[in-house]
Design an enzyme around this catalytic site. Structure first.
Site, mmCIF file in Angstrom:
data_model
loop_
_atom_site.group_PDB
_atom_site.id
_atom_site.type_symbol
_atom_site.label_atom_id
_atom_site.label_comp_id
_atom_site.label_asym_id
_atom_site.label_seq_id
_atom_site.Cartn_x
_atom_site.Cartn_y
_atom_site.Cartn_z
ATOM 1 N N SER A 148 0.867 -1.191 0.000
ATOM 2 C CA SER A 148 0.000 0.000 0.000
ATOM 3 C C SER A 148 0.898 1.234 0.000
ATOM 4 O O SER A 148 2.095 1.132 0.290
ATOM 5 C CB SER A 148 -0.851 -0.043 1.281
ATOM 6 O OG SER A 148 -1.463 1.201 1.533
ATOM 7 N N TYR A 160 -1.767 -1.378 10.482
ATOM 8 C CA TYR A 160 -1.844 -1.485 9.013
ATOM 9 C C TYR A 160 -0.553 -0.964 8.385
ATOM 10 O O TYR A 160 0.049 -1.613 7.533
ATOM 11 C CB TYR A 160 -3.052 -0.689 8.506
ATOM 12 C CG TYR A 160 -3.349 -0.885 7.035
ATOM 13 C CD1 TYR A 160 -3.934 -2.058 6.569
ATOM 14 C CD2 TYR A 160 -3.042 0.110 6.104
ATOM 15 C CE1 TYR A 160 -4.211 -2.240 5.230
ATOM 16 C CE2 TYR A 160 -3.317 -0.069 4.757
ATOM 17 C CZ TYR A 160 -3.902 -1.242 4.323
ATOM 18 O OH TYR A 160 -4.167 -1.418 2.979
HETATM 19 P P1 NAD Z 1 -11.524 -6.738 0.808
HETATM 20 O O1 NAD Z 1 -11.936 -6.566 2.238
HETATM 21 O O2 NAD Z 1 -12.484 -6.394 -0.263
HETATM 22 O O3 NAD Z 1 -11.011 -8.235 0.565
HETATM 23 C C1 NAD Z 1 -10.125 -8.882 1.431
HETATM 24 C C2 NAD Z 1 -10.279 -10.385 1.263
HETATM 25 O O4 NAD Z 1 -9.338 -11.019 2.137
HETATM 26 C C3 NAD Z 1 -11.674 -10.909 1.641
HETATM 27 O O5 NAD Z 1 -12.169 -11.765 0.631
HETATM 28 C C4 NAD Z 1 -11.428 -11.680 2.939
HETATM 29 O O6 NAD Z 1 -12.325 -12.777 3.124
HETATM 30 C C5 NAD Z 1 -9.988 -12.142 2.699
HETATM 31 N N1 NAD Z 1 -9.329 -12.557 3.948
HETATM 32 C C6 NAD Z 1 -9.392 -11.937 5.167
HETATM 33 N N2 NAD Z 1 -8.696 -12.663 6.059
HETATM 34 C C7 NAD Z 1 -8.182 -13.735 5.404
HETATM 35 C C8 NAD Z 1 -7.370 -14.841 5.793
HETATM 36 N N3 NAD Z 1 -6.964 -15.008 7.062
HETATM 37 N N4 NAD Z 1 -7.017 -15.753 4.847
HETATM 38 C C9 NAD Z 1 -7.442 -15.613 3.567
HETATM 39 N N5 NAD Z 1 -8.212 -14.592 3.140
HETATM 40 C C10 NAD Z 1 -8.580 -13.666 4.057
HETATM 41 O O7 NAD Z 1 -10.172 -5.865 0.680
HETATM 42 P P2 NAD Z 1 -9.468 -5.205 -0.606
HETATM 43 O O8 NAD Z 1 -9.745 -3.760 -0.596
HETATM 44 O O9 NAD Z 1 -9.788 -5.989 -1.827
HETATM 45 O O10 NAD Z 1 -7.936 -5.364 -0.208
HETATM 46 C C11 NAD Z 1 -7.081 -6.311 -0.839
HETATM 47 C C12 NAD Z 1 -5.626 -5.928 -0.553
HETATM 48 O O11 NAD Z 1 -5.366 -4.627 -1.110
HETATM 49 C C13 NAD Z 1 -5.288 -5.831 0.937
HETATM 50 O O12 NAD Z 1 -3.990 -6.352 1.161
HETATM 51 C C14 NAD Z 1 -5.309 -4.332 1.204
HETATM 52 O O13 NAD Z 1 -4.511 -3.963 2.300
HETATM 53 C C15 NAD Z 1 -4.757 -3.821 -0.121
HETATM 54 N N6 NAD Z 1 -5.066 -2.419 -0.368
HETATM 55 C C16 NAD Z 1 -6.365 -2.011 -0.497
HETATM 56 C C17 NAD Z 1 -6.627 -0.661 -0.722
HETATM 57 C C18 NAD Z 1 -8.043 -0.160 -0.873
HETATM 58 O O14 NAD Z 1 -8.223 1.065 -0.958
HETATM 59 N N7 NAD Z 1 -9.054 -1.017 -0.940
HETATM 60 C C19 NAD Z 1 -5.584 0.261 -0.814
HETATM 61 C C20 NAD Z 1 -4.267 -0.187 -0.693
HETATM 62 C C21 NAD Z 1 -4.027 -1.535 -0.469
#
Ligand code: NAD
Length: 272
Positions: A148, A160
């Site tokens: 991120s 985080y």
């Molecule tokens: P999301 O909440 O939509 O999806 C996260 C997924 O991870 C879910 O399907 C959940 O069931 C799964 N998960 C949670 N715990 C788990 C575990 N122990 N084992 C396996 N799966 C597990 O989140 P997202 O926004 O799609 O985020 C995905 C990645 O992108 C993350 O690493 C997040 O930090 C990163 N990210 C997101 C953003 C944003 O703005 N959404 C920005 C920067 C980075």
């Protein structure tokens, strides 16, 4: 699924995407399929994971769901053995599963801290260590770790931010350790993406964020997923241990707002 750049950049590669039942992970799976990959969806949410598989199959893609808790070594071992058995090899891994506590430092409990670090940092560690032998056995491969912009600067959620800085360090150490196995390992650094994770944000959060993003909007998941496809593909064959920032210009802005305000003060002083 946004249908752009369909092609064969990942033809016949087997890719495991963690946290692919939702948000960015499901879009990474979609974009990989559009480039000819066969996809293993790894998640703890069996219902949503199976729905992602159904949608991919509807468009003729090859996807299967595997229950995978990224914090649990045995869960990785079981899932990888099953994936290898089902597809006959593994060529890529995307360590995408992640959570956020979204609490100020003073309110983060030890349990919050451990949970975020477990999923966001220990998950990619276990995934890298346990998937690497399969990648080596398949003739080499690529691992993409989703960090991120919080891995470059301060995020109000200390757990985080610490986890995402950790992913940067893990990526570089792993890249050096596994280069002789023919495995490339890089990190991706998005800022704001429109995914369910953002639904946990309070009202007004997106507006405040858009005002600070030079491109004036959050990323669509496909805009980040296509960078992941590039790193999984042979097009990035000379990249390892590197960082791809996909943030609409946020990190480049740095002290920009402060300095433009200062310039205005100087200009007002000259005209006054
Ligand atoms: P999301 O909440 O939509 O999806 C996260 C997924 O991870 C879910 O399907 C959940 O069931 C799964 N998960 C949670 N715990 C788990 C575990 N122990 N084992 C396996 N799966 C597990 O989140 P997202 O926004 O799609 O985020 C995905 C990645 O992108 C993350 O690493 C997040 O930090 C990163 N990210 C997101 C953003 C944003 O703005 N959404 C920005 C920067 C980075």
């Amino acid at each position: 699924m946004e249908r752009v750049n369909g092609g064969d950049r990942l033809a016949n590669k087997v890719i495991l995407v963690t946290g692919a039942a939702s948000g960015l992970g499901s879009e990474i799976a979609n974009q990989c399929v559009l480039q000819g990959a066969r996809i293993a969806i790894g998640d703890v949410n069996n219902d949503k994971g199976s729905q992602v598989v159904e949608k991919i199959r509807e468009i003729g893609g090859d996807a299967r769901y595997f229950h995978l808790d990224v914090t649990d070594e045995k869960s990785w071992q079981r899932a990888l053995s099953d994936i290898n058995g089902a597809f006959g090899g593994v060529h890529g891994l995307v360590n995408n599963a992640g959570i956020i506590a979204r609490k100020p430092f003073t309110e983060v409990s030890l349990d919050d801290w451990k949970r975020v670090l477990d999923i966001n940092l220990t998950g990619p560690f276990l995934g890298t260590k346990l998937t690497a032998p399969y990648l080596k056995g398949s003739g080499g491969g690529s691992i993409v770790n989703i960090s991120s912009t919080a891995g470059f600067s301060a995020h109000p959620d200390c757990a985080y931010s610490a986890s995402k800085w950790g992913v940067r360090g893990l990526t570089k150490s792993a890249a050096l350790n596994y280069s002789s196995w023919g495995i490339r390992i890089n990190s991706v650094h998005p800022a704001m993406i429109m995914t369910p994770l953002q639904l946990t944000a309070p009202p007004g959060y997106m507006e405040a964020s858009n005002a600070a993003i030079p491109l004036g909007r959050p990323a669509q998941a496909a805009e980040v997923a296509r960078i992941v496809v590039f790193l999984l593909s042979d097009e990035s064959s000379y990249m390892t241990g590197s960082e791809m920032v996909v943030d609409g210009g946020i990190l480049a802005a740095g002290t920009w707002n402060m300095r433009t305000q200062m310039q205005k003060v100087i200009a007002a002083g000259k005209s006054g």
